[in-house]
Design a protein around this motif. Structure first.
Motif, PDB file in Angstrom:
ATOM      1  N   ILE A 220       0.799  -1.227   0.000  1.00  0.00           N
ATOM      2  CA  ILE A 220       0.000   0.000   0.000  1.00  0.00           C
ATOM      3  C   ILE A 220       0.836   1.284   0.000  1.00  0.00           C
ATOM      4  O   ILE A 220       0.322   2.357  -0.277  1.00  0.00           O
ATOM      5  CB  ILE A 220      -1.029   0.052   1.159  1.00  0.00           C
ATOM      6  CG1 ILE A 220      -0.370  -0.328   2.483  1.00  0.00           C
ATOM      7  CG2 ILE A 220      -2.244  -0.813   0.870  1.00  0.00           C
ATOM      8  CD1 ILE A 220      -1.247   0.001   3.668  1.00  0.00           C
ATOM      9  N   SER A 221       2.132   1.155   0.262  1.00  0.00           N
ATOM     10  CA  SER A 221       2.954   2.363   0.171  1.00  0.00           C
ATOM     11  C   SER A 221       3.349   2.660  -1.276  1.00  0.00           C
ATOM     12  O   SER A 221       3.961   3.682  -1.573  1.00  0.00           O
ATOM     13  CB  SER A 221       4.202   2.221   1.042  1.00  0.00           C
ATOM     14  OG  SER A 221       5.082   1.289   0.466  1.00  0.00           O
ATOM     15  N   ILE A 223       0.992   2.238  -3.968  1.00  0.00           N
ATOM     16  CA  ILE A 223      -0.171   2.472  -4.828  1.00  0.00           C
ATOM     17  C   ILE A 223      -0.806   3.819  -4.513  1.00  0.00           C
ATOM     18  O   ILE A 223      -0.562   4.409  -3.459  1.00  0.00           O
ATOM     19  CB  ILE A 223      -1.230   1.350  -4.691  1.00  0.00           C
ATOM     20  CG1 ILE A 223      -1.682   1.212  -3.225  1.00  0.00           C
ATOM     21  CG2 ILE A 223      -0.695   0.029  -5.210  1.00  0.00           C
ATOM     22  CD1 ILE A 223      -2.859   0.274  -3.035  1.00  0.00           C
ATOM     23  N   GLY A 224      -1.650   4.264  -5.422  1.00  0.00           N
ATOM     24  CA  GLY A 224      -2.429   5.489  -5.214  1.00  0.00           C
ATOM     25  C   GLY A 224      -1.550   6.662  -4.835  1.00  0.00           C
ATOM     26  O   GLY A 224      -0.400   6.801  -5.269  1.00  0.00           O
ATOM     27  N   LEU A 225      -2.111   7.486  -3.973  1.00  0.00           N
ATOM     28  CA  LEU A 225      -1.426   8.691  -3.546  1.00  0.00           C
ATOM     29  C   LEU A 225      -0.107   8.388  -2.820  1.00  0.00           C
ATOM     30  O   LEU A 225       0.883   9.075  -3.005  1.00  0.00           O
ATOM     31  CB  LEU A 225      -2.377   9.435  -2.601  1.00  0.00           C
ATOM     32  CG  LEU A 225      -2.170  10.904  -2.409  1.00  0.00           C
ATOM     33  CD1 LEU A 225      -2.224  11.632  -3.737  1.00  0.00           C
ATOM     34  CD2 LEU A 225      -3.251  11.448  -1.482  1.00  0.00           C
ATOM     35  N   ASN A 226      -0.114   7.340  -2.005  1.00  0.00           N
ATOM     36  CA  ASN A 226       1.091   7.006  -1.236  1.00  0.00           C
ATOM     37  C   ASN A 226       2.260   6.627  -2.129  1.00  0.00           C
ATOM     38  O   ASN A 226       3.410   6.884  -1.798  1.00  0.00           O
ATOM     39  CB  ASN A 226       0.805   5.843  -0.289  1.00  0.00           C
ATOM     40  CG  ASN A 226      -0.067   6.276   0.860  1.00  0.00           C
ATOM     41  OD1 ASN A 226       0.120   7.359   1.412  1.00  0.00           O
ATOM     42  ND2 ASN A 226      -1.040   5.461   1.189  1.00  0.00           N
ATOM     43  N   MET A 229       5.136  10.164  -6.233  1.00  0.00           N
ATOM     44  CA  MET A 229       6.166  11.121  -5.815  1.00  0.00           C
ATOM     45  C   MET A 229       5.776  12.544  -6.184  1.00  0.00           C
ATOM     46  O   MET A 229       6.166  13.492  -5.524  1.00  0.00           O
ATOM     47  CB  MET A 229       7.496  10.775  -6.491  1.00  0.00           C
ATOM     48  CG  MET A 229       8.118   9.488  -5.996  1.00  0.00           C
ATOM     49  SD  MET A 229       8.437   9.591  -4.236  1.00  0.00           S
ATOM     50  CE  MET A 229       7.888   7.971  -3.730  1.00  0.00           C
TER      51      MET A 229
END
Lengths: 268, 399
Positions: A220-221, A223-226, A229
């Protein structure tokens, strides 16, 4: 052989207009469509499917309504469609998007029993973001060679030979081993229209396969916003910066005035 | 992860509604409400004058890097037939400005085989250092070799900013390096600035078909990478300066690239060089027909100008595709741009707005092009251009 085609649902940009009074976007009547360049990728894949034994799989990442473009791909003739959809994917920049697409491709390859070779075909860029960054980033994530801006391809069992346009006047012919990724230019082929049979099949007999962050086992780090960069700092409308001197008079007079100004500006 | 709106602070001013390019915010009882189609892009956060909008990221532990360890601005050159693409020199102008603001060095990076005797000439373009990676195979462009070498150099040297031309070559290797290094990359930037407080690189680019400009930043990762189209910045004046030249002899372990160049096919036809043109005469739908472009050609000939056109003129087959100017065509910055019968859709404007002087000739006084033009002539181009040709000829003979 598997051929993956990466697609994207985008706003129909050519319909977008700016309201001259408020200087804001007029969004009414702007439909979501299959990114036009992705049609060229689909067409190339479908021609290869006819010429050789290959399974064509179209993928997209997006909200549930992105299913529409996958139905369209089915109607054109692809064998299987996969939608990567999860709130956790939202806010993805190209790094997070390519990570997620790579997970899906790896999962599909793992689940198919044979040791098949594969080719990924993408459009060169999408009309909304227009970055063209996902194809090379996806190739890097998968650790396979990439050839971008392709206008012609010859596929054999374990290699491809492509024509890559790298300048207005030069085309380089490149060979590489499979698996590989290519991104194709627009205008390289005439994408087919879905047939009546195809449309019926797309809506009645075919299923869209859904992947989310859980069944992709996504970090989860990443994917998406996380996993992104870059971040949007602000959005604004282009400023109009002309001097806006309207020259008036008869045609002869305005031309004289223009030449005078251009001489003053040391342009002539 | 979600966008949160502080109902106490929200005044219902609708600034956020206007800032959202996805139409994902609406006013509900005079309070902003985020709709399910929100992509979490965050544009509304900056737009809110009340600071009522925030982005909740959840408690994900992401690896933090010490961005203060990264110093210096790099420009990466590309070349063909042993000639450096002009966009590298253009980027050196912007790179100098950014490096001066940050008080760091500016480095030109070249991967090649036969540039030894050219480095001194290049050193006049204002950089502090040239990093020249030399290997016979680097005579040509190989995607994987560029990615490998540049990624290694970045890891060894830790530059904070990397600028690359947004050419088919630059757009091929830049994303792959960004992925390898987990670095933020912004494509096709038209503006680059330094945030005076955070020292972050603010990268402005047209998006959504050129209808909108977005400013992008990479606050928590380094290097910050950007590609820039040829023609956005101008080649700097030459200066005499002491430049450190570092040559690295690179030994490739694998003998070859994973790709093989089979051959290069060159088209023999005359090349159109809009990007470097000093004068451009461009036509739009208002020119009316392919035949009528003859008039524009005559005007171009008198001026020694290149001929260009908006997208529609290419679609109608009035002009060759390599003459298209705009979002999906070339970006140009001539001294003089004469727009004839061009209405001025934003997709065209983004490709020519950096011209020194823009002259517009159009029948329609409400055409948007007049907002961008320095000098506007409201009238029939069939009437105006012949007179203009006569006048330019006269001026020429007086010289």
């Amino acid at each position: 052989m598997k051929i993956f085609v990466c697609t994207k649902q985008v706003p129909g940009i050519s319909e977008v207009k700016i309201d001259p009074k408020t200087n804001t976007l007029i969004r009414e009547g702007v439909e979501s469509i299959l990114n036009p360049n992705d049609r060229n990728a689909l067409e190339m894949a479908l021609v290869l499917k006819e010429e050789q034994k290959a399974e064509v799989i179209a993928l997209t990442m997006g909200p549930p309504q992105a299913e529409e473009i996958l139905r369209e791909a089915l109607a054109m003739g692809v064998d299987k469609v996969v939608l990567l959809s999860d709130r956790a994917f939202a806010g993805a920049d190209t790094l997070a998007t390519s990570y997620t697409l790579a997970l899906a491709i790896k999962k599909i390859l793992k689940e198919s029993d044979s040791e098949e070779n594969y080719l990924i075909i993408c459009g060169s860029q999408a009309v909304d973001g227009d970055t063209g960054q996902v194809p090379p980033e996806l190739a890097e994530e998968l650790g396979i060679p990439q050839i971008t801006y392709v206008q012609k391809l010859e596929l054999s069992e374990d290699k491809i030979v492509v024509e890559r346009k790298f300048r207005a006047t030069e085309i380089v012919v490149i060979e590489t081993k499979l698996p590989a990724l290519i991104s194709v230019l627009t205008d390289i082929n005439k994408p087919r229209f879905p047939t009546m049979m195809g449309i019926m099949k797309a809506y009645e007999n075919s299923n869209v396969i859904y992947f989310d962050s859980k069944n992709l086992n996504a970090d989860i780090s990443k994917i998406g916003l996380n996993g992104s960069m870059t971040e949007v700092k602000k959005i604004f409308f282009p400023e109009r910066n002309g001097k806006r001197i309207i020259l008036e008079g008869s045609p002869e007079e305005v031309v004289k005035k223009l030449c005078h100004h251009l001489q003053e500006d040391k342009i002539l | 992860m979600s966008i949160k709106i502080d109902h106490e602070l929200c005044t219902g001013c609708a600034s956020c509604v206007e800032s959202c390019m996805y139409g994902a915010i609406e006013l509900n009882n005079n309070i902003a409400k985020v709709l399910p189609n929100c992509t979490l892009c965050g544009a509304c956060i900056e737009a809110c004058p009340e600071e009522a909008i925030s982005l909740e990221r959840g408690d994900i532990k992401t690896k933090k890097i010490d961005i203060s360890q990264y110093k210096g601005v790099w420009v990466i050159a590309e070349h063909y037939k042993n000639k450096i693409h002009n966009v590298a020199f253009q980027l050196l102008r912007k790179g100098r400005e950014l490096a001066d603001l940050l008080q760091v060095n500016l480095t030109l990076v070249i991967l090649g085989a036969n540039f030894d005797d050219k480095l001194e000439e290049f050193s006049q373009y204002g950089m502090d250092e040239i990093l020249y990676v030399r290997a016979p195979i680097l005579k040509d462009y190989y995607s994987d070799l560029y990615v490998k070498v540049i990624s290694e150099l970045v890891v060894q040297n830790n530059p904070e900013i990397i600028l690359i031309g947004a050419t088919p070559t630059g757009r091929d290797f830049a994303p792959r390096i960004a992925k390898r290094l987990n670095a933020g990359l912004t494509a096709d930037c038209t503006g680059l600035e330094i945030n005076p407080e955070t020292k972050n690189l603010l990268q402005t680019r047209p998006t959504y078909g050129g209808n909108i400009l977005a400013t992008i930043q990479t606050p928590s990762s380094r290097p910050q990478m950007a590609t820039v189209r040829p023609g956005i910045f101008k080649i700097p004046e030459k200066v005499q300066k002491d430049v450190k030249i570092r040559t690295i002899e690179y030994q490739f372990k694998e003998k070859d690239s994973v790709t093989k160049i089979v051959k290069v096919i060159s088209k023999t036809k005359n090349t159109v060089n809009l990007e470097d043109a000093k004068y451009i005469v461009a036509g739009g739908r208002g020119v009316g027909s392919k035949e009528n472009f003859k008039l524009l050609k005559d005007l171009a000939n008198v001026l020694g100008a290149e001929l260009g056109g908006s997208r529609i003129t290419i679609e109608l087959n009035w002009l060759d595709p390599d003459r298209q100017i705009g979002q999906t065509g070339k970006t140009v910055n001539p001294k003089l741009y004469i727009a004839c019968g061009i209405s001025g859709a934003i997709q065209h404007i983004v490709g020519m707005q950096n011209s020194d002087i823009i002259v517009a000739i159009n029948k329609d006084p409400n055409a948007p092009i007049f907002h961008w033009a320095h000098y506007g002539i409201i009238g029939d181009l069939n009437e105006i251009i012949p007179i203009l040709i006569q006048e330019f000829k006269k001026l020429k003979s007086e010289e």
